[in-house]
Scaffold this active site. Structure first.
Site, PDB file in Angstrom:
ATOM      1  N   GLU A 121      -2.467   5.062   2.579  1.00  0.00           N
ATOM      2  CA  GLU A 121      -2.191   3.651   2.333  1.00  0.00           C
ATOM      3  C   GLU A 121      -3.560   3.148   1.910  1.00  0.00           C
ATOM      4  O   GLU A 121      -3.711   2.097   0.961  1.00  0.00           O
ATOM      5  CB  GLU A 121      -1.639   2.847   3.531  1.00  0.00           C
ATOM      6  CG  GLU A 121      -0.238   3.262   3.841  1.00  0.00           C
ATOM      7  CD  GLU A 121      -0.044   4.325   4.522  1.00  0.00           C
ATOM      8  OE1 GLU A 121      -1.035   4.988   5.034  1.00  0.00           O
ATOM      9  OE2 GLU A 121       1.274   4.829   4.820  1.00  0.00           O
ATOM     10  N   ARG A 135       1.517   8.373   9.121  1.00  0.00           N
ATOM     11  CA  ARG A 135       1.345   9.949   8.685  1.00  0.00           C
ATOM     12  C   ARG A 135       0.233  10.624   9.588  1.00  0.00           C
ATOM     13  O   ARG A 135       0.452  11.970  10.146  1.00  0.00           O
ATOM     14  CB  ARG A 135       0.972   9.999   7.344  1.00  0.00           C
ATOM     15  CG  ARG A 135       2.180  10.468   6.374  1.00  0.00           C
ATOM     16  CD  ARG A 135       1.635  10.598   4.952  1.00  0.00           C
ATOM     17  NE  ARG A 135       2.566  11.361   4.028  1.00  0.00           N
ATOM     18  CZ  ARG A 135       3.844  10.812   3.829  1.00  0.00           C
ATOM     19  NH1 ARG A 135       4.202   9.746   4.119  1.00  0.00           N
ATOM     20  NH2 ARG A 135       4.714  11.728   3.145  1.00  0.00           N
ATOM     21  N   HIS A 150       5.177   5.563  12.817  1.00  0.00           N
ATOM     22  CA  HIS A 150       5.747   6.439  11.847  1.00  0.00           C
ATOM     23  C   HIS A 150       4.325   6.815  11.134  1.00  0.00           C
ATOM     24  O   HIS A 150       4.698   7.801  10.026  1.00  0.00           O
ATOM     25  CB  HIS A 150       6.641   5.766  10.760  1.00  0.00           C
ATOM     26  CG  HIS A 150       5.829   4.674  10.065  1.00  0.00           C
ATOM     27  ND1 HIS A 150       4.984   4.778   9.141  1.00  0.00           N
ATOM     28  CD2 HIS A 150       5.833   3.174  10.411  1.00  0.00           C
ATOM     29  CE1 HIS A 150       4.732   3.446   8.763  1.00  0.00           C
ATOM     30  NE2 HIS A 150       4.968   2.486   9.642  1.00  0.00           N
ATOM     31  N   GLU A 185       0.260  -9.153  -1.119  1.00  0.00           N
ATOM     32  CA  GLU A 185      -0.225  -8.722   0.246  1.00  0.00           C
ATOM     33  C   GLU A 185      -1.606  -7.884  -0.321  1.00  0.00           C
ATOM     34  O   GLU A 185      -1.817  -6.694  -0.022  1.00  0.00           O
ATOM     35  CB  GLU A 185       0.627  -7.841   1.021  1.00  0.00           C
ATOM     36  CG  GLU A 185      -0.162  -7.571   2.633  1.00  0.00           C
ATOM     37  CD  GLU A 185       0.857  -6.784   3.108  1.00  0.00           C
ATOM     38  OE1 GLU A 185       0.943  -5.394   3.536  1.00  0.00           O
ATOM     39  OE2 GLU A 185       1.502  -7.138   3.987  1.00  0.00           O
ATOM     40  N   ASP A 206       0.957  -1.227   0.022  1.00  0.00           N
ATOM     41  CA  ASP A 206      -0.033  -0.070   0.108  1.00  0.00           C
ATOM     42  C   ASP A 206       0.790   1.173  -0.013  1.00  0.00           C
ATOM     43  O   ASP A 206       0.364   2.388   0.371  1.00  0.00           O
ATOM     44  CB  ASP A 206      -0.854  -0.212   1.221  1.00  0.00           C
ATOM     45  CG  ASP A 206      -0.034  -0.411   2.359  1.00  0.00           C
ATOM     46  OD1 ASP A 206       0.958   0.183   2.479  1.00  0.00           O
ATOM     47  OD2 ASP A 206      -0.738  -0.680   3.388  1.00  0.00           O
TER      48      ASP A 206
HETATM   49  C1  UD1 Z   1       6.503   5.006   4.062  1.00  0.00           C
HETATM   50  C2  UD1 Z   1       5.162   4.778   3.411  1.00  0.00           C
HETATM   51  C3  UD1 Z   1       4.302   4.039   4.471  1.00  0.00           C
HETATM   52  C4  UD1 Z   1       4.928   2.698   4.910  1.00  0.00           C
HETATM   53  C5  UD1 Z   1       6.346   3.550   5.480  1.00  0.00           C
HETATM   54  C6  UD1 Z   1       7.392   2.224   6.064  1.00  0.00           C
HETATM   55  C7  UD1 Z   1       3.861   6.028   1.753  1.00  0.00           C
HETATM   56  C8  UD1 Z   1       3.536   7.398   1.278  1.00  0.00           C
HETATM   57  N1  UD1 Z   1       4.472   5.964   3.040  1.00  0.00           N
HETATM   58  O1  UD1 Z   1       6.173   5.988   4.901  1.00  0.00           O
HETATM   59  O2  UD1 Z   1       2.989   3.385   3.966  1.00  0.00           O
HETATM   60  O3  UD1 Z   1       4.398   2.375   6.166  1.00  0.00           O
HETATM   61  O4  UD1 Z   1       7.219   4.055   4.548  1.00  0.00           O
HETATM   62  O5  UD1 Z   1       8.323   2.754   6.767  1.00  0.00           O
HETATM   63  O6  UD1 Z   1       4.234   5.394   0.876  1.00  0.00           O
HETATM   64  N2  UD1 Z   1      13.865   8.952   5.208  1.00  0.00           N
HETATM   65  C9  UD1 Z   1      15.294   8.897   5.238  1.00  0.00           C
HETATM   66  N3  UD1 Z   1      15.872   7.834   5.033  1.00  0.00           N
HETATM   67  C10 UD1 Z   1      14.915   6.501   4.628  1.00  0.00           C
HETATM   68  C11 UD1 Z   1      13.625   6.427   4.915  1.00  0.00           C
HETATM   69  C12 UD1 Z   1      12.953   7.676   4.949  1.00  0.00           C
HETATM   70  O7  UD1 Z   1      15.820   9.679   5.535  1.00  0.00           O
HETATM   71  O8  UD1 Z   1      15.626   5.455   4.573  1.00  0.00           O
HETATM   72  C13 UD1 Z   1      12.895   9.916   5.538  1.00  0.00           C
HETATM   73  C14 UD1 Z   1      13.341  11.149   4.396  1.00  0.00           C
HETATM   74  O9  UD1 Z   1      13.304  12.477   4.834  1.00  0.00           O
HETATM   75  C15 UD1 Z   1      11.897  10.882   3.620  1.00  0.00           C
HETATM   76  C16 UD1 Z   1      10.939  10.778   4.666  1.00  0.00           C
HETATM   77  O10 UD1 Z   1      11.610  10.203   5.589  1.00  0.00           O
HETATM   78  O11 UD1 Z   1      11.557  11.932   2.659  1.00  0.00           O
HETATM   79  C17 UD1 Z   1       9.568  10.155   4.375  1.00  0.00           C
HETATM   80  O12 UD1 Z   1       9.748   8.917   3.697  1.00  0.00           O
HETATM   81  P1  UD1 Z   1       8.377   8.284   2.967  1.00  0.00           P
HETATM   82  O13 UD1 Z   1       8.681   7.031   2.310  1.00  0.00           O
HETATM   83  O14 UD1 Z   1       7.681   9.587   2.094  1.00  0.00           O
HETATM   84  O15 UD1 Z   1       7.452   8.310   4.125  1.00  0.00           O
HETATM   85  P2  UD1 Z   1       7.324   7.213   5.368  1.00  0.00           P
HETATM   86  O16 UD1 Z   1       6.892   7.886   6.343  1.00  0.00           O
HETATM   87  O17 UD1 Z   1       8.574   6.554   5.362  1.00  0.00           O
HETATM   88  N1  UDP Z   2      11.847  -3.049  11.219  1.00  0.00           N
HETATM   89  C1  UDP Z   2      13.254  -2.988  11.194  1.00  0.00           C
HETATM   90  N2  UDP Z   2      13.887  -2.108  12.071  1.00  0.00           N
HETATM   91  C2  UDP Z   2      13.379  -1.364  12.749  1.00  0.00           C
HETATM   92  C3  UDP Z   2      12.075  -1.235  12.705  1.00  0.00           C
HETATM   93  C4  UDP Z   2      11.224  -2.140  12.181  1.00  0.00           C
HETATM   94  O1  UDP Z   2      13.735  -3.941  10.505  1.00  0.00           O
HETATM   95  O2  UDP Z   2      14.191  -0.466  13.469  1.00  0.00           O
HETATM   96  C5  UDP Z   2      11.087  -4.010  10.386  1.00  0.00           C
HETATM   97  C6  UDP Z   2       9.924  -4.814  11.133  1.00  0.00           C
HETATM   98  O3  UDP Z   2      10.589  -5.914  11.859  1.00  0.00           O
HETATM   99  C7  UDP Z   2       9.156  -4.959  10.107  1.00  0.00           C
HETATM  100  C8  UDP Z   2       9.090  -3.641   9.083  1.00  0.00           C
HETATM  101  O4  UDP Z   2      10.518  -3.201   9.353  1.00  0.00           O
HETATM  102  O5  UDP Z   2       9.156  -5.978   9.373  1.00  0.00           O
HETATM  103  C9  UDP Z   2       8.066  -2.708   9.390  1.00  0.00           C
HETATM  104  O6  UDP Z   2       8.322  -1.483   8.785  1.00  0.00           O
HETATM  105  P1  UDP Z   2       7.729  -0.332   9.235  1.00  0.00           P
HETATM  106  O7  UDP Z   2       7.059  -0.158  10.322  1.00  0.00           O
HETATM  107  O8  UDP Z   2       8.508   0.843   8.834  1.00  0.00           O
HETATM  108  O9  UDP Z   2       6.436  -0.222   8.023  1.00  0.00           O
HETATM  109  P2  UDP Z   2       4.838  -0.642   7.895  1.00  0.00           P
HETATM  110  O10 UDP Z   2       5.050  -2.192   8.259  1.00  0.00           O
HETATM  111  O11 UDP Z   2       4.055  -0.104   9.048  1.00  0.00           O
HETATM  112  O12 UDP Z   2       4.348  -0.298   6.459  1.00  0.00           O
END
Ligand code: UD1
Ligand code: UDP
Length: 373
Positions: free
Chosen positions: A132, A216, A214, A118, A96
């Protein structure tokens, strides 16, 4: 020979697609290419390294504090040349995220069959979780084949008039990943610096609460309330340790550091690589999170989870008792935590090992399904 393109971009997609990548690797019936959008960067690379996956294409789209408009547009635009080069028959997307939805659209434009891994998770509230629920509903409309983790998710797709012959219940690939991960971590020659550091930081004779967050829709007030509850728990139970690997999103890392640093028994650390995170889940007393993936992993480890959301698209673990929805109300989080910490019988009723999300063979089922088409 059938041509596959498997695409993912964030940490959870990478964890959940890695077993599929491994299941297709070296299969003589397929040519399989891997593309990462790198919607996440460091958090994605941690997973690629653990599963030893070297992508064929890397769009490298992540920007600091990116927004949904730019992210969506950049991914769709970037996928054009990847699709034209790889010429896939089948494109696999997961779950998602914006990557899933945007890659689904691009694959449809190109004319490949879209395979949704999924598939069928729903809250049926388009704004929750945001974005999502919208992403997965749209991806469900685009997809040709739907790999549903559970009976409930298949039923959701049937309610939307998805053709039954295009849906396969596979279990969730998160359990495939979990089994691969646990096996690797338990190998005698396995060493890991993050785990060694955790052993230095934490006292494992004390109870540990593991926290992540995390979403939003929790940014702002929700996250402030969660942090306030964590601070209360820490102060009420000085013998307890709270460890919080903080997501790199600036809307999370900023407020969390501001509100929680300096509390003696709260440990804020960078996101952990999958191996260390699995190890820490196993060692924790219970988990507080809004993560989707962790809700699915915890029942297999027998760890109670307080989910800081009002609804979940993963009702199976709530029905089974492991997961409790606590929302973002400070008092509710505190009360539920107290029940788990103070009432042994209650804790035990919430920590029964069970496995509603799969048996570790989801990827194998997907490969066999596509092979037979
Ligand atoms: C995203 C997904 C969310 C998912 C989550 C898992 C969307 C809109 N959101 O949210 O569905 O549950 O990932 O974690 O698809 N950043 C870094 N380094 C990284 C990752 C993120 O610096 O490796 C920072 C950056 O500033 C980036 C921001 O986090 O712009 C947001 O990342 P983004 O993927 O847009 O949103 P998430 O909150 O991570
Ligand atoms: N996870 C990880 N390191 C962390 C936190 C989470 O490897 O510090 C793993 C966790 O075991 C799970 C996945 O990341 O498999 C979940 O990711 P996240 O919570 O970012 O996204 P979501 O599942 O909510 O989309």
């Amino acid at each position: 020979m059938k041509k596959n393109l498997i695409v993912f971009g964030t940490r959870p997609e990478a964890i959940k697609m890695a077993p599929l990548v491994l299941a297709f690797a070296n299969n003589p019936n397929f040519i399989t290419k891997i593309c990462v959008t790198a919607q996440h960067r460091e958090m994605l690379d941690q997973v690629l390294e653990f599963f030893e996956i070297a992508p064929d294409y890397d769009l490298n789209v992540m920007k600091p504090n990116q927004n949904l408009y730019g992210l969506t547009a950049t991914i769709i635009e970037g996928m054009k040349s990847v699709l034209e080069d790889a010429q896939p028959d089948y494109v696999y997307v997961h779950g998602d995220t914006t990557t899933s939805m945007a890659v689904g659209i691009a694959a449809f434009y190109y004319g490949a069959k879209v395979c949704h891994v999924e598939a069928g998770l729903r809250t049926f509230d388009r704004k929750y979780p945001f974005p999502e629920e919208f992403n997965r509903q749209l991806t469900g409309k685009i997809a040709d084949y739907h790999f549903s983790p559970t009976f409930v998710s298949k039923e959701n797709l049937l309610k939307e008039n998805t053709k039954e012959e295009n849906i396969l219940i596979t279990g969730n690939t998160v359990i495939d990943a979990l089994l691969i991960g646990v096996k690797k971590v338990n190998e005698t020659d396995f060493t890991n610096t993050e785990i060694e550091n955790l052993k230095i930081i934490l006292d494992f004779s004390k109870r540990i609460i593991l926290v992540t967050g995390h979403r939003r829709e929790n940014h702002g007030e929700g996250l402030i309330n969660i942090c306030s509850a964590l601070k209360d728990i820490a102060l009420n139970y000085p013998d307890l340790q709270i460890i919080y690997p903080v997501h790199l999103n600036p809307n999370v890392v900023g407020p969390v550091n501001e509100l929680l640093s300096g509390v003696e028994n709260i440990f804020l650390v960078k996101p952990l690589a999958y191996a260390a995170f699995l190890w820490l889940m196993e060692k924790s007393y219970f988990i507080i999170t809004d993560s989707g993936g962790i809700q699915e992993e915890a029942p297999s480890l027998g760890k109670p989870v307080l989910v800081t959301r009002d609804t979940t698209e993963r009702p199976e673990a709530v029905d089974a008792g492991t997961v409790s929805l606590v929302g973002t109300n400070r008092d509710v989080i505190l009360e539920e935590s107290k029940k788990l910490l103070d009432n042994k019988a209650y804790y035990q009723s919430k920590s029964i090992l069970h496995n509603p999300y799969g048996d570790g063979k989801a990827s194998e089922r997907i490969v066999n399904f596509i092979k037979e088409l």
